[in-house]
Write a protein that holds these residues in place. Structure first.
Motif, PDB file in Angstrom:
ATOM      1  N   ARG A  62     135.903  96.874   1.943  1.00  0.00           N
ATOM      2  CA  ARG A  62     136.446  98.821   2.847  1.00  0.00           C
ATOM      3  C   ARG A  62     135.583 100.076   2.593  1.00  0.00           C
ATOM      4  N   MET A  63     134.540 100.274   3.606  1.00  0.00           N
ATOM      5  CA  MET A  63     133.810 101.225   3.913  1.00  0.00           C
ATOM      6  C   MET A  63     134.810 102.179   3.960  1.00  0.00           C
ATOM      7  N   LEU A  64     134.505 103.798   2.767  1.00  0.00           N
ATOM      8  CA  LEU A  64     134.834 104.345   2.542  1.00  0.00           C
ATOM      9  C   LEU A  64     134.081 106.123   2.007  1.00  0.00           C
ATOM     10  N   LEU A  65     134.350 107.298   2.925  1.00  0.00           N
ATOM     11  CA  LEU A  65     133.768 108.558   3.044  1.00  0.00           C
ATOM     12  C   LEU A  65     133.358 108.171   4.503  1.00  0.00           C
ATOM     13  N   ALA A  66     133.546 107.637   5.484  1.00  0.00           N
ATOM     14  CA  ALA A  66     132.929 107.397   6.791  1.00  0.00           C
ATOM     15  C   ALA A  66     132.340 107.811   7.792  1.00  0.00           C
ATOM     16  N   ASP A  67     132.592 109.985   7.468  1.00  0.00           N
ATOM     17  CA  ASP A  67     132.485 110.076   7.997  1.00  0.00           C
ATOM     18  C   ASP A  67     131.080 111.351   7.810  1.00  0.00           C
ATOM     19  N   ASP A  68     130.912 110.731   6.173  1.00  0.00           N
ATOM     20  CA  ASP A  68     129.896 111.791   5.450  1.00  0.00           C
ATOM     21  C   ASP A  68     128.449 111.143   5.774  1.00  0.00           C
ATOM     22  N   PRO A  69     127.861 112.155   6.019  1.00  0.00           N
ATOM     23  CA  PRO A  69     126.672 111.966   6.276  1.00  0.00           C
ATOM     24  C   PRO A  69     125.451 111.292   5.865  1.00  0.00           C
ATOM     25  N   PHE A  70     126.003 112.218   4.590  1.00  0.00           N
ATOM     26  CA  PHE A  70     124.885 111.776   3.377  1.00  0.00           C
ATOM     27  C   PHE A  70     125.615 110.896   2.200  1.00  0.00           C
ATOM     28  N   VAL A  71     126.882 110.932   2.126  1.00  0.00           N
ATOM     29  CA  VAL A  71     127.039 110.414   1.139  1.00  0.00           C
ATOM     30  C   VAL A  71     127.525 108.060   1.573  1.00  0.00           C
ATOM     31  N   TYR A  72     127.280 107.280   1.113  1.00  0.00           N
ATOM     32  CA  TYR A  72     127.569 106.342   1.223  1.00  0.00           C
ATOM     33  C   TYR A  72     127.983 105.640   0.553  1.00  0.00           C
ATOM     34  N   ALA A  73     129.318 105.132   0.933  1.00  0.00           N
ATOM     35  CA  ALA A  73     130.487 104.650  -0.353  1.00  0.00           C
ATOM     36  C   ALA A  73     131.277 103.531   0.165  1.00  0.00           C
ATOM     37  N   TYR A  74     131.001 102.533  -0.897  1.00  0.00           N
ATOM     38  CA  TYR A  74     132.487 101.159   0.165  1.00  0.00           C
ATOM     39  C   TYR A  74     132.664 100.656  -1.462  1.00  0.00           C
ATOM     40  N   GLU A  75     134.252 100.043  -1.693  1.00  0.00           N
ATOM     41  CA  GLU A  75     134.762  99.218  -2.234  1.00  0.00           C
ATOM     42  C   GLU A  75     134.181  97.584  -1.879  1.00  0.00           C
ATOM     43  N   ARG A  76     134.348  97.112  -3.205  1.00  0.00           N
ATOM     44  CA  ARG A  76     134.621  95.687  -2.064  1.00  0.00           C
ATOM     45  C   ARG A  76     136.132  95.022  -3.534  1.00  0.00           C
ATOM     46  N   ALA A  77     136.896  94.189  -3.555  1.00  0.00           N
ATOM     47  CA  ALA A  77     137.318  93.480  -4.534  1.00  0.00           C
ATOM     48  C   ALA A  77     137.716  92.128  -3.889  1.00  0.00           C
ATOM     49  N   VAL A  78     138.107  91.279  -5.506  1.00  0.00           N
ATOM     50  CA  VAL A  78     138.290  90.192  -5.267  1.00  0.00           C
ATOM     51  C   VAL A  78     139.264  90.207  -6.325  1.00  0.00           C
ATOM     52  N   ASP A  79     140.419  89.190  -5.755  1.00  0.00           N
ATOM     53  CA  ASP A  79     141.497  88.976  -7.577  1.00  0.00           C
ATOM     54  C   ASP A  79     142.037  90.279  -7.760  1.00  0.00           C
ATOM     55  N   ASP A  80     141.821  90.337  -9.087  1.00  0.00           N
ATOM     56  CA  ASP A  80     141.955  91.665 -10.027  1.00  0.00           C
ATOM     57  C   ASP A  80     140.436  92.821 -10.139  1.00  0.00           C
ATOM     58  N   THR A  81     139.637  92.389  -9.864  1.00  0.00           N
ATOM     59  CA  THR A  81     138.295  93.159  -9.934  1.00  0.00           C
ATOM     60  C   THR A  81     138.368  94.297  -8.681  1.00  0.00           C
ATOM     61  N   ARG A  82     138.180  95.490  -9.361  1.00  0.00           N
ATOM     62  CA  ARG A  82     137.601  96.178  -7.758  1.00  0.00           C
ATOM     63  C   ARG A  82     135.965  96.844  -8.131  1.00  0.00           C
ATOM     64  N   LEU A  83     134.407  96.933  -6.962  1.00  0.00           N
ATOM     65  CA  LEU A  83     134.132  97.720  -7.284  1.00  0.00           C
ATOM     66  C   LEU A  83     133.823  98.721  -6.303  1.00  0.00           C
ATOM     67  N   LEU A  84     133.023  99.584  -6.968  1.00  0.00           N
ATOM     68  CA  LEU A  84     132.898 100.696  -6.014  1.00  0.00           C
ATOM     69  C   LEU A  84     131.187 101.267  -6.470  1.00  0.00           C
ATOM     70  N   VAL A  85     130.550 101.842  -5.025  1.00  0.00           N
ATOM     71  CA  VAL A  85     129.512 101.645  -5.214  1.00  0.00           C
ATOM     72  C   VAL A  85     129.377 103.100  -4.302  1.00  0.00           C
ATOM     73  N   VAL A  86     128.380 104.214  -4.992  1.00  0.00           N
ATOM     74  CA  VAL A  86     128.629 104.968  -3.770  1.00  0.00           C
ATOM     75  C   VAL A  86     127.313 105.725  -4.018  1.00  0.00           C
ATOM     76  N   ALA A  87     126.446 106.545  -2.932  1.00  0.00           N
ATOM     77  CA  ALA A  87     124.962 106.823  -2.811  1.00  0.00           C
ATOM     78  C   ALA A  87     124.855 107.732  -2.092  1.00  0.00           C
ATOM     79  N   ASN A  88     123.652 108.752  -3.322  1.00  0.00           N
ATOM     80  CA  ASN A  88     123.078 110.082  -2.394  1.00  0.00           C
ATOM     81  C   ASN A  88     122.457 109.649  -1.865  1.00  0.00           C
ATOM     82  N   LEU A  89     122.692 110.035  -0.120  1.00  0.00           N
ATOM     83  CA  LEU A  89     120.895 109.556   0.205  1.00  0.00           C
ATOM     84  C   LEU A  89     120.511 110.514   0.943  1.00  0.00           C
ATOM     85  N   ASP A  90     120.839 111.300   0.340  1.00  0.00           N
ATOM     86  CA  ASP A  90     120.156 113.152   0.469  1.00  0.00           C
ATOM     87  C   ASP A  90     119.211 113.804  -0.691  1.00  0.00           C
ATOM     88  N   GLY A  91     117.807 114.279  -0.732  1.00  0.00           N
ATOM     89  CA  GLY A  91     117.187 114.967  -1.389  1.00  0.00           C
ATOM     90  C   GLY A  91     118.067 116.315  -2.042  1.00  0.00           C
TER      91      GLY A  91
END
Length: 134
Positions: A62-91
């Motif tokens: 599941r993509m998060l913050l899709a309109d943010d040009p600098f922050v790439y963020a998404y969630e993944r989920a399976v069963d009861d486990t959730r994962l969040l990846v968030v990255a700043n693609l800017d200097g």
């Protein structure tokens, strides 16, 4: 490829066709092995995380913050486990607002030392990337 700090960066014992970059004495593959903050070791931890947590490769995306040009963020989920990846693609530092429930998540991996996730608000250093697990 700059393999080590030896003359010609370990590429050849002969005469290279192009000059070796002077930074080969400190920026080389061999130096990456012993540096826990190196790109090499970061990728080793990423591969290890993929083997430890099925959500990394099997979870629904599941993509998060899709309109943010600098922050790439998404969630993944399976069963009861959730994962969040968030990255700043800017200097420059960036701030992202996420679901507040992530504030209680465990930090699984980061490429920087300082991580601040409070009430769903995360301050990201330049080029920072974090993985959280719930």
């Amino acid at each position: 490829m700059q393999w080590d700090a030896t003359p010609n960066a370990g590429f050849t014992d002969g005469e290279p066709w192009i000059a070796v970059n002077p930074n080969h004495t400190w920026l080389n593959a061999q130096a990456q092995y012993d540096d826990p903050r190196s790109v090499f070791n970061h990728y080793r931890r990423l591969v290890e995380l993929r083997h430890q947590l099925p959500v990394v490769s099997l979870g629904d995306f599941r993509m998060l913050l899709a309109d943010d040009p600098f922050v790439y963020a998404y969630e993944r989920a399976v069963d009861d486990t959730r994962l969040l990846v968030v990255a700043n693609l800017d200097g420059a530092p960036r701030t992202a607002v996420l679901d507040g429930e992530w504030s209680a998540a465990d930090l699984a991996l980061s490429n920087v030392e300082r991580v601040s996730l409070v009430d769903g608000r995360i301050v990201l250093e330049p080029w920072a990337a974090h993985v959280f697990v719930r």
